[in-house]
Design a protein around this motif. Structure first.
Motif, PDB file in Angstrom:
ATOM      1  N   ILE A 201      13.395  -2.558   0.518  1.00  0.00           N
ATOM      2  CA  ILE A 201      12.360  -1.525   0.387  1.00  0.00           C
ATOM      3  C   ILE A 201      12.450  -0.413   1.425  1.00  0.00           C
ATOM      4  O   ILE A 201      11.806   0.625   1.256  1.00  0.00           O
ATOM      5  CB  ILE A 201      10.953  -2.154   0.438  1.00  0.00           C
ATOM      6  N   LEU A 202      13.213  -0.614   2.495  1.00  0.00           N
ATOM      7  CA  LEU A 202      13.243   0.416   3.536  1.00  0.00           C
ATOM      8  C   LEU A 202      13.735   1.770   3.033  1.00  0.00           C
ATOM      9  O   LEU A 202      13.112   2.803   3.334  1.00  0.00           O
ATOM     10  CB  LEU A 202      14.086  -0.051   4.726  1.00  0.00           C
ATOM     11  N   PHE A 205      10.999   3.264   1.083  1.00  0.00           N
ATOM     12  CA  PHE A 205       9.887   3.595   1.966  1.00  0.00           C
ATOM     13  C   PHE A 205      10.111   4.945   2.636  1.00  0.00           C
ATOM     14  O   PHE A 205       9.200   5.784   2.707  1.00  0.00           O
ATOM     15  CB  PHE A 205       9.737   2.493   3.020  1.00  0.00           C
ATOM     16  N   GLU A 208       9.867   7.683  -0.297  1.00  0.00           N
ATOM     17  CA  GLU A 208       8.588   7.845  -0.981  1.00  0.00           C
ATOM     18  C   GLU A 208       7.413   8.052  -0.038  1.00  0.00           C
ATOM     19  O   GLU A 208       6.497   8.833  -0.339  1.00  0.00           O
ATOM     20  CB  GLU A 208       8.323   6.618  -1.867  1.00  0.00           C
ATOM     21  N   LYS A 209       7.399   7.350   1.083  1.00  0.00           N
ATOM     22  CA  LYS A 209       6.252   7.418   1.989  1.00  0.00           C
ATOM     23  C   LYS A 209       6.442   8.398   3.144  1.00  0.00           C
ATOM     24  O   LYS A 209       5.476   9.001   3.611  1.00  0.00           O
ATOM     25  CB  LYS A 209       5.920   6.022   2.539  1.00  0.00           C
ATOM     26  N   TYR A 271      10.368   5.854  12.578  1.00  0.00           N
ATOM     27  CA  TYR A 271      11.256   4.996  11.792  1.00  0.00           C
ATOM     28  C   TYR A 271      12.537   4.696  12.566  1.00  0.00           C
ATOM     29  O   TYR A 271      12.993   3.546  12.621  1.00  0.00           O
ATOM     30  CB  TYR A 271      11.563   5.672  10.460  1.00  0.00           C
ATOM     31  N   THR A 327       5.191  -5.111  -2.542  1.00  0.00           N
ATOM     32  CA  THR A 327       5.116  -3.644  -2.534  1.00  0.00           C
ATOM     33  C   THR A 327       4.581  -3.124  -3.859  1.00  0.00           C
ATOM     34  O   THR A 327       3.742  -2.210  -3.895  1.00  0.00           O
ATOM     35  CB  THR A 327       6.500  -3.044  -2.250  1.00  0.00           C
ATOM     36  N   SER A 331       1.206  -2.541  -1.451  1.00  0.00           N
ATOM     37  CA  SER A 331       1.698  -1.331  -0.795  1.00  0.00           C
ATOM     38  C   SER A 331       2.852  -1.683   0.135  1.00  0.00           C
ATOM     39  O   SER A 331       3.119  -2.861   0.395  1.00  0.00           O
ATOM     40  CB  SER A 331       0.584  -0.667   0.021  1.00  0.00           C
ATOM     41  N   TYR A 332       3.526  -0.653   0.637  1.00  0.00           N
ATOM     42  CA  TYR A 332       4.576  -0.868   1.637  1.00  0.00           C
ATOM     43  C   TYR A 332       3.990  -1.491   2.901  1.00  0.00           C
ATOM     44  O   TYR A 332       4.590  -2.388   3.511  1.00  0.00           O
ATOM     45  CB  TYR A 332       5.252   0.457   1.991  1.00  0.00           C
ATOM     46  N   GLN A 333       2.834  -1.003   3.296  1.00  0.00           N
ATOM     47  CA  GLN A 333       2.214  -1.518   4.509  1.00  0.00           C
ATOM     48  C   GLN A 333       1.914  -3.012   4.377  1.00  0.00           C
ATOM     49  O   GLN A 333       2.150  -3.792   5.310  1.00  0.00           O
ATOM     50  CB  GLN A 333       0.927  -0.767   4.816  1.00  0.00           C
TER      51      GLN A 333
END
Length: 374
Positions: A201-202, A205, A208-209, A271, A327, A331-333
């Motif tokens: 997902i990184l 992430f 998208e985020k 990041y 996710t 969510s990613y968080q």
């Protein structure tokens, strides 16, 4: 990209990536049995030639079905190579230098992971099949090195002695030891977080985020790899001197901080810093479980090593799926926070990890009734 050239779905493309790890996982015990029966050198060389052969066929594949079949069969060769290489490394190095040797070994894979995609990308510009042909050639060269330069004539020592002469550590013996039980769980969680989370997902992430690009995502992963490579030897020396538990606990603090930082990251700079923490922590925690396994083995222990590697492979298989599901549902968080909670479990396990370095034990965990000879 090569799989996509056959006009298949993204799910089918993902299966090409997963099937290699799945076959590697499912054939681990077979590879371990081969090592215990035939010795490391023969299995190492044959495994490398096997991966080389099926990589060549992968490059020649004319359909998706052929691509899937050849990629799958290559997984067995990879399993044979990794188990035999791990067994030879652990058997030939004393516990005073085992973590440093493990660090160098990991560093080789890390270097390949950095340079391989770069060269592969250049070759792909020429032809999507070219990287497979070059990779096949390099694997064949590695197979020749394993069979020729690990021979008795080159080393002046016996390599392929039967297990009856050098002893063997069985799975039943290993499973009775708490250090081995903990090492299996640490390997699973390590690969879930250090490889599964980063590879799943990184990149999405970041795009998208953080509203950034794939290049920024790749740069962050490169920073993490470079930091990890910089500290690998220091981490190995620390583990050999201070103990496996101390090394894991030291590194795990940085990994945990990196995960939590990702949960609240809002820009590429944060990041990059989080990836640097991942790399620093990974250098220390990456050697500890393998060194524990090496510490407890007396003589050969192909299947003992195989099960430990299978635990790590399981983390790489299930981790990305679970993190991706969290996710999608939340969510990613949430995915990062759950990963942090899983990582806390590994820290708790490490706090009860017994000492395994033989030089620091009053009584051996598994009595060695045979003199080990490389």
């Amino acid at each position: 990209m090569f799989a996509a050239s056959f006009g298949v779905s993204k799910t089918a493309i993902g299966l090409i990536i997963s099937v290699f790890a799945i076959v590697r996982f499912s054939t681990g015990l077979v590879a371990g049995k081969f090592v215990d029966k035939f010795g490391e050198r023969k299995v190492l060389g044959f495994g490398l030639f096997m991966v080389s052969f099926f990589t060549l066929l992968t490059g020649l594949a004319q359909s998706y079905e052929q691509l899937l079949a050849f990629r799958s069969l290559g997984g067995l060769g990879s399993s044979m190579f990794s188990v035999s290489a791990g067994s030879l490394l652990m058997r030939s190095v004393s516990d005073e230098f085992r973590a440093r040797a493990q660090s160098l070994f990991n560093g080789g894979f890390l270097l390949g992971g950095i340079t391989g995609p770069a060269f592969g990308g250049i070759l792909s510009a020429i032809s999507l099949r070219a990287p497979f042909f070059v990779y096949s050639t390099t694997l064949a060269g590695a197979g020749v090195i394993a069979l020729v330069f690990l021979s008795e004539k080159r080393l002046g020592k016996k390599v392929d002695l039967p297990s009856s002469k050098i002893g063997i550590t069985t799975l039943s013996q290993a499973f009775k030891l708490r250090p081995y039980q903990i090492a299996l769980m640490l390997a699973f969680i390590n690969n879930w977080i250090l490889f599964g989370l980063r590879s799943s997902i990184l990149p999405l992430f970041v795009i998208e985020k953080l509203n950034s690009t794939a290049a920024i995502a790749g740069l962050g992963l490169t920073i993490g790899a470079l930091v990890q490579g910089t500290f690998l030897l220091k981490a190995g020396k620390f583990s050999d001197k201070k103990g496996r538990r101390a090394a894991f606990l030291f590194g795990s603090a940085f990994v945990l901080f990196g995960i939590l930082m990702l949960a609240f990251t809002t820009n590429p700079t944060l990041y990059f810093i989080a990836m640097a923490f991942f790399g620093l922590g990974g250098a220390y925690v990456g050697t500890a479980p393998g060194s524990v396994v090496g510490d407890i083995i007396r003589g050969r222990g192909g299947q003992v090593i195989a099960v430990w590697q299978m635990a790590g492979d399981a983390g790489m298989i299930f981790g990305p799926v679970i993190v991706g599901l969290i996710t999608d549902l939340f969510s990613y968080q949430a995915a990062f926070l759950v990963s942090a909670g899983i990582w806390v479990i590994s820290i708790l396990l490490a706090t009860v990890l017994p000492e395994t370095r033989r030089a620091h034990l009053e009584e051996d965990l598994i009595p060695d009734r045979n003199k080990q000879e490389l």
